[in-house]
Design an enzyme around this catalytic site. Structure first.
Site, PDB file in Angstrom:
ATOM      1  N   ASP A   1      -4.631  -3.042   4.899  1.00 25.07           N
ATOM      2  CA  ASP A   1      -5.134  -2.507   6.106  1.00 25.07           C
ATOM      3  C   ASP A   1      -6.883  -2.623   6.085  1.00 25.07           C
ATOM      4  O   ASP A   1      -7.286  -2.352   7.287  1.00 25.07           O
ATOM      5  CB  ASP A   1      -4.600  -1.183   6.239  1.00 25.07           C
TER       6      ASP A   1
ATOM      7  N   ASP B   1       0.527  -1.224  -0.015  1.00 24.93           N
ATOM      8  CA  ASP B   1      -0.064   0.234  -0.113  1.00 24.93           C
ATOM      9  C   ASP B   1       1.003   1.217  -0.073  1.00 24.93           C
ATOM     10  O   ASP B   1       1.964   1.137   0.043  1.00 24.93           O
ATOM     11  CB  ASP B   1      -0.706   0.094   1.285  1.00 24.93           C
TER      12      ASP B   1
ATOM     13  N   ASP C   1      -9.362  -6.079   1.968  1.00 21.51           N
ATOM     14  CA  ASP C   1      -8.063  -6.345   1.638  1.00 21.51           C
ATOM     15  C   ASP C   1      -8.018  -7.833   1.988  1.00 21.51           C
ATOM     16  O   ASP C   1      -6.806  -8.536   1.377  1.00 21.51           O
ATOM     17  CB  ASP C   1      -6.747  -5.592   2.164  1.00 21.51           C
TER      18      ASP C   1
END
Length: 940
Positions: free
Chosen positions: A704, A403, A708
């Site tokens: 997070d 990310d 996901d």
């Protein structure tokens, strides 16, 4: 809390259905009566703990209404739905209604580990041999000489058992400590009229808990209010369809997950009184699965054990055969005594001991020691390993899909620029407040503050010192801080408007919308989110006077250029918009078009210190770093360049481009992808799947959000963020990065490589010892009729090589050189050519030295007399031990010549070497280990 969901789901579901049937049966027979205790009355509560818990567990809507609904329940547990419980009342509530803790599997006592260690079949057989040896030895050789053989074997068995038990016990304690770290989960509650973060274990009945997407419901409770609250109850019921929670269906169960929306709940039961707690009474399971490497090495150990069994049988047959032939040649075949029985028993003990030595129990022990050591060290470096296998797998990672927000960046966001009323303004603290107020009309400023304060899931509370504290995501916190910088009052704004409906932000919509009732009776919807998406929903724009004017295509293109300009400066861009609706409009729906654009906001999230160096370390180690983000592609490219991820020959695409690719196009494009922007969770899942299956990569993925979870599960290693990550993401992950820092991920990779190489070192060491011990005893038994290494000596060596060898080699810390080599592929053989070269070379050298001593030692050392054989065997044993000490040092580096590098900095390795030497010297006290110490010293 994730470990509470480990038991078999099928068992839980069966138990749940049985329990619900029982509850309905009781309800049909008549509602149970609960007698309120005097203690409960004196504490100010007017409902029995079990009655309160049964209402939620039984989904008893009738019972809830009898008690006056959620407001009535709140009165009976003496709590205000607005102010929450008082801190001073916590002990009383815990005393009456219980603690939010579950019954756990009791820890095993040390003696249980001792018992388990003794269950090894070969050790049991050796114990029987020792007892028989003492029984035969005492009548024939008398006291104390007749005890030597048996006691020597018993002492060696005792040491092996104790060392194994202590190692397993310490490992269990370490896993218990790590388990406690896993349970450090916090939730937001209202207490003392303030919103606070507390541990889920500190929750009490009466607490007002705030729930948002990705949270685990921490206790049983009743819905107070919320927006589009969707609960996943599959962990309890097995039903995949999420459940809508609202006033007529208000029951929330501990252990379920918030899939969408947000809300508040009143806690009605905690700990063992919850739905989950009741099931846990009968279903308490635990344990750590074996890692892939442990499974692989167990197979190696089994194969070596079978080879050892063959050698042991052959050695026993040869020794017995030679002994019988000698008796026949000496015409003593018919003359048998107890000394003959003792000799045969010693042959049998030697054969059994060969099996003990051959079976490399140290392989699984080395893996466990190395993994446990790495887990402990990674915990110190802010990484919590949830699954042992992640340590070793991370060492083979060839790709990291990371990310952007919070991992590569600091996740401390501030509004840096804003485009409003057709002008861009740079935000610089209090100076900007004056500039904005002077440049903007009151009406424009008013609509901007409304968009900021109404369309948010965050809240602003005052702490003990009276300062404003924002509870919410970093992006929303940045907007609220900006709103307060402009002089806005959050509480006043929220009191003035009534919120009718909320569509929370999620990774699929990439926007958040809210419908509010205006003070003058109108209805207005606000929307904020990804710039391109919100801009497409707008056909008007706020002018400098605060009015809505048409948004022509040319101006929309200019605004797009502004967005791209902000993004190229590595700013995260959001658009704020609104639409006024007719009062007769359907209040259950929020429109998706016809909005008026208010502003474009550029939010700065600086790159973390050390990230660029960490990325370069990965590239040098052969690990490709790919950024996968939901942000604007220009923002993503700017950040990726700053981090060193995006290179000249790299490709940056948007998620929709990947979705439209054919398999052939994917095969050509995916290897070059370095940035994927505006990606949906399924885009990340698709990328991970193709990298693994199409290209055979070992993929690590960071995540997070709740959405996901599929990618985290699909990846070889799932890495969840400890600060920004939701509980659902953490539950799906193998490793939790506690500081959300990319540099910590690189440390996990480094330790993973260290685990792999350390176990290779130990395998090389142990296989060398096994080959030398087996071949030496077998060949000598065949040629000379006796084994130079006795049962006691072999048991001692077995203890040293299994335990101390594992401790010395498996706990070597990583060095920088590990991150300058390519990752280990999926199908690469564990025992490399370099290892075979070292094993064969060491074995030939050791066997040559020991063979010369065994067959020509008496002449070389000029030994004579009745004790010459004992002296020589003592020298052979000591030579064998010190060969293994040198072998252990040689095993510190498989490929390089300088095996001493870093050795004097490893106190564990030096300590083991010292302990081995002390143990070897101490064996001189045992007459069967060193029967002729004085002569041995002279010979040496």
């Amino acid at each position: 809390m994730a470990e509470f969901f480990a038991p078999s789901l099928e068992k839980i579901r069966v138990a749940l259905y049985v329990q619900k049937a029982a509850i309905h049966f009781i309800d049909a027979a008549g509602r149970a009566e609960y007698k309120l205790s005097e203690e409960t009355r004196e504490a100010g509560f007017s409902i029995h703990p079990d009655e309160l818990a049964s209402i939620v567990r039984g989904h008893d809507i009738k019972g809830l209404k009898i008690h006056g609904g959620v407001e009535g329940i709140a009165r009976k547990v003496s709590v205000s739905l607005n102010h929450g419980v008082s801190t001073v009342d916590l002990p009383t509530r815990q005393k009456i209604y219980g603690f939010n803790r579950y019954t756990e599997k009791p820890s095993r006592a040390f003696l249980m580990f001792v018992w388990d260690a003794f269950q090894d079949l070969t050790l049991i057989i050796l114990t029987v041999c020792a007892v028989v040896s003492i029984g035969v030895g005492l009548p024939t050789e008398g006291w104390p000489k007749g005890m030597y053989d048996g006691l020597g074997i018993i002492l060696s068995i005792f040491l092996v058992v104790m060392v194994t038990a202590i190692s397993d016990y310490k490992q269990a304690l370490q896993f218990k400590d790590l388990d406690k770290e896993k349970k450090k989960i916090f939730t937001q509650v209202t207490r003392d009229e303030k919103r606070k973060k507390v541990s889920i274990y500190d929750l009490v009945v009466g607490d007002i808990v705030h729930l948002s997407i990705g949270d685990l419901v921490p206790a049983d409770g009743v819905y107070i209010l919320g927006y589009s609250l969707l609960i996943d109850e599959s962990s309890l019921t097995g039903e995949t369809e999420p459940v809508n929670i609202y006033e007529e269906k208000p029951f929330l169960l501990s252990g379920t997950k918030v899939q969408d929306g947000s809300g508040k709940m009143l806690v009605t039961a905690v700990g063992m009184r919850t739905e989950w707690g009741k099931l846990m009474e009968t279903l308490i399971e635990g344990g750590e699965d074996e890692t892939p490497l442990q499974v692989k090495l167990n197979g190696v150990a089994t194969l070596i054990g079978k080879i050892g069994l063959i050698f042991a049988v052959l050695t026993f047959v040869v020794l017995i055969g030679r002994y019988l032939v000698e008796k026949a040649l000496n015409h003593e075949f018919a003359d048998w005594s107890s000394s003959d029985a003792l000799t045969i028993l010693n042959y049998f003990a030697t054969a059994i001991t060969i099996i003990v030595v051959a079976v490399p129990e140290g392989l699984p022990l080395a893996v466990t020691l190395s993994l446990a050591f790495a887990m402990k060290k990674l915990m110190d470096e802010r990484a919590l390993v949830r699954h042992l296998s992640a340590c070793e797998t991370m060492g083979s990672a060839s790709c990291i899909c990371t990310d952007k927000t919070g991992t590569l960046t600091t996740n401390h966001m501030v509004v840096d620029k804003i485009w409003i009323s057709e002008k861009s303004i740079e935000v610089k603290g209090n100076v900007s407040e004056d500039i904005l107020k002077s440049d903007l009309s009151g009406r424009v400023l008013g609509i901007l503050l409304q968009a900021i304060f109404q369309n948010t899931s965050s809240t602003v509370d005052k702490d003990e010192s009276g300062r404003n504290t924002i509870f919410g995501s970093p992006t929303e916190s940045a907007l609220l801080e900006f709103g307060m910088l402009l002089g806005g009052n959050f509480d006043a704004q929220r009191r003035e408007f009534k919120i009718l409906k909320v569509q929370p932000f999620n990774s699929d919509r990439k926007k958040m919308s809210v419908l509010v009732a205006l003070p003058d009776g109108g209805v207005r919807a606000f929307c904020k989110g990804a710039s391109e998406i919100v801009l497409r929903m707008c056909d008007k724009v706020v002018d400098c006077n605060g009015g809505s004017v048409p948004l022509p295509k040319e101006q929309a293109k200019n605004i797009t250029d502004v967005i791209n300009g902000f993004a190229s400066e590595a700013l995260r861009t959001l658009c704020l918009a609104f639409i006024d609706l007719e009062t007769t409009s359907d209040e259950s729906s929020i429109p998706d078009d016809g909005y008026t654009l208010i502003a474009v906001v550029g939010i700065k999230d600086p790159v973390r210190l050390g990230v660029k160096d960490a990325v370069q370390t990965c590239l040098a180690a052969g690990i490709t770093v790919r950024m996968v983000t939901g942000d604007n592609i220009n923002t993503a490219k700017a950040i990726a360049r700053e981090c060193g991820i995006l290179t000249e020959d790299g490709v940056a695409i948007e998620g929709r481009e990947l979705r439209s690719m054919s398999p052939e196009q994917m095969k050509d494009t995916i290897p070059r992808i370095q940035v994927m922007a505006r990606s949906l969770p399924m885009d990340k899942h698709t990328l991970v799947t193709q990298l693994r299956k199409m290209f055979g990569e070992v993929v690590a993925v960071t995540g997070d959000g709740t959405n996901d979870a599929p990618a985290l599960r699909e990846a070889d290693i799932g890495l969840s963020m400890g600060i920004a990550g939701t509980e659902v993401a953490k539950e799906s992950a193998d490793v939790i990065i506690l500081d959300d820092n990319f540099a910590t991920i690189v440390n996990v990779a480094k330790w993973g490589r260290s685990v792999y190489i350390n176990i290779q070192k130990f395998v090389q060491f142990q296989l060398t010892v096994n080959i030398v011990a087996l071949v030496l005893n077998f060949v000598c038994a065949c040629i000379s009729g006796s084994a130079p290494l006795t049962a006691v000596q072999l048991l001692w060596v077995n203890m040293i090589m299994d335990t101390l060898g594992a401790l010395a080699l498996a706990t070597e810390p990583p060095n920088d050189g590990l991150m300058k080599r390519s990752p280990v592929g999926r199908n690469v053989s564990f025992i490399t050519k370099a290892m075979w070269r070292n094993i064969i070379g060491q074995s030939i050298y050791q066997l040559a030295v020991l063979a010369v001593l065994n067959f020509d030692g008496k002449q070389l050392l000029k030994l004579s007399g009745s004790d010459a054989s004992d002296t020589l065997n003592t020298l052979i044993f000591n030579s064998f031990v010190f060969c293994q000490v040198f072998n252990e040092i040689n095993s510190r580096d498989i490929e390089k010549i300088n095996i001493f590098r870093g050795m004097f900095g490893s106190w564990i390795f030096l300590g083991v070497m010292r302990l081995t030497w002390i143990s070897e010297r101490a064996t001189c006290c045992h007459p069967k280990m060193h029967p002729c110490r004085k002569r041995y010293n002279q010979a040496s």
